[in-house]
Design an enzyme around this catalytic site. Structure first.
Site, PDB file in Angstrom:
ATOM      1  N   ASN A   6      30.701  34.570  34.834  1.00 24.13           N
ATOM      2  CA  ASN A   6      29.844  34.731  36.062  1.00 24.13           C
ATOM      3  C   ASN A   6      30.041  36.184  36.496  1.00 24.13           C
ATOM      4  O   ASN A   6      31.225  36.431  37.347  1.00 24.13           O
ATOM      5  CB  ASN A   6      30.335  33.785  37.208  1.00 24.13           C
ATOM      6  CG  ASN A   6      29.365  33.974  38.487  1.00 24.13           C
ATOM      7  OD1 ASN A   6      28.274  34.725  38.198  1.00 24.13           O
ATOM      8  ND2 ASN A   6      29.593  33.232  39.364  1.00 24.13           N
ATOM      9  N   TRP A   7      29.354  37.152  36.177  1.00 21.56           N
ATOM     10  CA  TRP A   7      29.510  38.422  36.704  1.00 21.56           C
ATOM     11  C   TRP A   7      29.215  38.811  38.149  1.00 21.56           C
ATOM     12  O   TRP A   7      29.336  39.904  38.401  1.00 21.56           O
ATOM     13  CB  TRP A   7      28.732  39.347  35.630  1.00 21.56           C
ATOM     14  CG  TRP A   7      29.429  39.590  34.311  1.00 21.56           C
ATOM     15  CD1 TRP A   7      30.550  38.983  33.910  1.00 21.56           C
ATOM     16  CD2 TRP A   7      29.159  40.901  33.600  1.00 21.56           C
ATOM     17  NE1 TRP A   7      31.012  39.747  32.845  1.00 21.56           N
ATOM     18  CE2 TRP A   7      30.304  40.906  32.431  1.00 21.56           C
ATOM     19  CE3 TRP A   7      28.472  41.724  33.456  1.00 21.56           C
ATOM     20  CZ2 TRP A   7      30.312  41.695  31.596  1.00 21.56           C
ATOM     21  CZ3 TRP A   7      28.398  42.862  32.325  1.00 21.56           C
ATOM     22  CH2 TRP A   7      29.472  42.999  31.621  1.00 21.56           C
ATOM     23  N   LYS A   8      28.303  37.739  38.714  1.00 19.52           N
ATOM     24  CA  LYS A   8      28.187  38.037  40.064  1.00 19.52           C
ATOM     25  C   LYS A   8      27.455  39.349  40.102  1.00 19.52           C
ATOM     26  O   LYS A   8      26.463  39.890  39.255  1.00 19.52           O
ATOM     27  CB  LYS A   8      29.271  37.889  41.080  1.00 19.52           C
ATOM     28  CG  LYS A   8      30.225  36.969  40.734  1.00 19.52           C
ATOM     29  CD  LYS A   8      31.169  36.512  41.815  1.00 19.52           C
ATOM     30  CE  LYS A   8      31.883  35.160  41.435  1.00 19.52           C
ATOM     31  NZ  LYS A   8      32.842  34.778  42.468  1.00 19.52           N
ATOM     32  N   HIS A  94      26.351  27.610  43.650  1.00 18.38           N
ATOM     33  CA  HIS A  94      27.499  28.446  43.962  1.00 18.38           C
ATOM     34  C   HIS A  94      28.010  28.622  45.431  1.00 18.38           C
ATOM     35  O   HIS A  94      26.990  28.826  46.059  1.00 18.38           O
ATOM     36  CB  HIS A  94      27.566  29.785  43.367  1.00 18.38           C
ATOM     37  CG  HIS A  94      28.908  30.401  43.123  1.00 18.38           C
ATOM     38  ND1 HIS A  94      29.625  31.127  44.138  1.00 18.38           N
ATOM     39  CD2 HIS A  94      29.533  30.560  41.978  1.00 18.38           C
ATOM     40  CE1 HIS A  94      30.594  31.486  43.663  1.00 18.38           C
ATOM     41  NE2 HIS A  94      30.788  31.353  42.481  1.00 18.38           N
ATOM     42  N   GLU A  96      29.346  30.939  46.977  1.00 16.28           N
ATOM     43  CA  GLU A  96      28.548  32.238  47.632  1.00 16.28           C
ATOM     44  C   GLU A  96      27.235  32.077  48.057  1.00 16.28           C
ATOM     45  O   GLU A  96      26.891  32.897  48.944  1.00 16.28           O
ATOM     46  CB  GLU A  96      28.693  33.347  46.574  1.00 16.28           C
ATOM     47  CG  GLU A  96      30.109  33.726  46.702  1.00 16.28           C
ATOM     48  CD  GLU A  96      30.662  34.471  45.202  1.00 16.28           C
ATOM     49  OE1 GLU A  96      29.985  34.663  44.526  1.00 16.28           O
ATOM     50  OE2 GLU A  96      31.884  34.307  45.033  1.00 16.28           O
ATOM     51  N   GLU A 163      34.639  24.339  41.981  1.00 17.06           N
ATOM     52  CA  GLU A 163      35.020  25.547  42.282  1.00 17.06           C
ATOM     53  C   GLU A 163      35.537  25.518  43.794  1.00 17.06           C
ATOM     54  O   GLU A 163      34.835  25.834  44.641  1.00 17.06           O
ATOM     55  CB  GLU A 163      34.310  26.832  42.156  1.00 17.06           C
ATOM     56  CG  GLU A 163      33.724  27.036  40.926  1.00 17.06           C
ATOM     57  CD  GLU A 163      33.075  28.276  40.726  1.00 17.06           C
ATOM     58  OE1 GLU A 163      33.668  29.356  39.892  1.00 17.06           O
ATOM     59  OE2 GLU A 163      32.345  28.866  41.515  1.00 17.06           O
ATOM     60  N   GLY A 169      38.440  33.945  44.117  1.00 18.88           N
ATOM     61  CA  GLY A 169      38.656  35.728  44.399  1.00 18.88           C
ATOM     62  C   GLY A 169      40.076  35.735  45.187  1.00 18.88           C
ATOM     63  O   GLY A 169      40.554  36.623  45.604  1.00 18.88           O
ATOM     64  N   SER A 202      39.686  31.964  40.662  1.00 16.26           N
ATOM     65  CA  SER A 202      40.916  32.862  40.202  1.00 16.26           C
ATOM     66  C   SER A 202      41.537  32.740  38.855  1.00 16.26           C
ATOM     67  O   SER A 202      42.602  32.822  38.584  1.00 16.26           O
ATOM     68  CB  SER A 202      41.726  32.726  41.196  1.00 16.26           C
ATOM     69  OG  SER A 202      41.655  33.351  42.590  1.00 16.26           O
ATOM     70  N   GLY A 223      35.326  34.395  37.218  1.00 13.23           N
ATOM     71  CA  GLY A 223      34.471  35.471  37.917  1.00 13.23           C
ATOM     72  C   GLY A 223      34.921  36.820  37.423  1.00 13.23           C
ATOM     73  O   GLY A 223      34.780  37.288  36.580  1.00 13.23           O
ATOM     74  N   GLY A 224      36.024  37.318  38.577  1.00 16.05           N
ATOM     75  CA  GLY A 224      36.639  38.578  38.249  1.00 16.05           C
ATOM     76  C   GLY A 224      37.092  39.090  37.041  1.00 16.05           C
ATOM     77  O   GLY A 224      36.618  40.121  36.298  1.00 16.05           O
TER      78      GLY A 224
HETATM   79  O1  LIG Z   1      33.334  32.119  41.740  1.00 16.64           O
HETATM   80  C1  LIG Z   1      33.806  32.287  40.625  1.00 16.64           C
HETATM   81  C2  LIG Z   1      33.124  32.054  39.536  1.00 16.64           C
HETATM   82  O2  LIG Z   1      31.799  31.356  39.601  1.00 16.64           O
HETATM   83  C3  LIG Z   1      35.231  32.545  40.757  1.00 16.64           C
HETATM   84  O3  LIG Z   1      35.526  33.821  40.787  1.00 16.64           O
HETATM   85  P1  LIG Z   1      36.941  34.359  40.480  1.00 16.64           P
HETATM   86  O4  LIG Z   1      37.422  34.062  38.990  1.00 16.64           O
HETATM   87  O5  LIG Z   1      36.727  35.755  40.862  1.00 16.64           O
HETATM   88  O6  LIG Z   1      37.880  33.769  41.347  1.00 16.64           O
END
Ligand SMILES: O=C(CO)COP(=O)(O)O
Length: 241
Positions: A6-8, A94, A96, A163, A169, A202, A223-224
């Site tokens: 997930n590149w956000k 998600h 967010e 999640e 994060g 994470s 994510g990251g």
């Molecule tokens: O929100 C995430 C994937 O959708 C997780 O993000 P991180 O891996 O950066 O914690």
């Protein structure tokens, strides 16, 4: 096992170059049973789709509108538009986006719409830190699943991504025992065939060594670490090594 990147809100056209490594990896023996899926921002779905045309890497959007139709919705895309540009998946629910006001009912409409458009849905659920502290994790997950999947008969195209909001994060991950139980609990909510359950929050090349031991997890939503091709590949390799 599924590995979803997930590149956000990251990435531009020059990010495409780094994907060569991933494409090569996806065609090598080292991939084992790993299924890779990239969810870049909408601006890059078309380019990713072209780039991945000769390989098995899946592509997804990160959200969609609840309508199937075109309409006066500035800034949005509907599931058919995602499908049309080459997506096979879409992330819905998600945290967010929940934080910005998406509630369980809206998420339910989005999931229905995405399924109708023949997209596979990565449905995100998870508790906040304060809900965890109040021992409400199971209650929250039950509600999110119940309302989010209301009146959806055929759930075969739905993946659940657990999640925990506090793990995203933050560098923190749940205790293995807790995570195992939560995944069992999620699967137990489904009468017929239980869905694939992914863990997100994470995930990195270090903690994957512990996460891979939790044997009821079907993959990871990353994510990251997924923005870095080497780290993403490392996570997959270490899952199987
Ligand atoms: O929100 C995430 C994937 O959708 C997780 O993000 P991180 O891996 O950066 O914690």
């Amino acid at each position: 096992m599924y590995f979803v990147a997930n590149w956000k809100m990251y990435g531009n056209l020059s990010s495409l170059n780094a994907l060569d490594k991933v494409i090569k990896f996806s065609k090598s023996k080292e991939i084992r049973g790993g299924r890779l899926i990239y969810c870049p921002p909408n601006t890059l779905i078309g380019s990713f789709s072209k780039k991945f045309k000769d390989c098995q890497i899946g592509i997804g959007g990160q959200n969609c509108h609840e309508s199937q139709e075109y309409g006066a919705h500035t800034g949005y895309v509907n599931p058919r538009m995602l499908k049309n540009i080459g997506a096979h998946f879409v992330i819905i629910g998600h945290s967010e986006n929940r934080k910005k006001g998406e509630n369980d009912r809206l998420i339910n409409l989005k999931i229905k719409s995405a399924i109708e458009a023949k997209l596979k849905v990565i449905f995100c659920i998870g508790e906040t830190l304060s809900e965890k502290r109040k021992k409400k994790t199971y209650l929250v997950l039950s509600r999110q699943i119940k309302i989010g999947l209301k009146n959806i008969k055929n759930k075969s195209n739905i993946f659940i991504a657990y999640e925990p909001v506090w793990a995203i994060g933050s560098g923190l991950i749940p205790k293995s025992q807790d995570l195992f139980r939560i995944v069992e609990f999620i699967k137990s909510k489904f009468k017929a065939k239980s869905p694939k359950v992914l863990y997100g929050g994470s995930v990195n090349p270090q903690n994957i060594i512990n996460l891979r031991e939790i044997n009821n997890i079907n993959g990871f939503l990353i994510g990251g670490a997924s923005q870095n091709a080497k780290k993403f590949i490392d996570i997959v390799k270490k899952t199987y090594s």
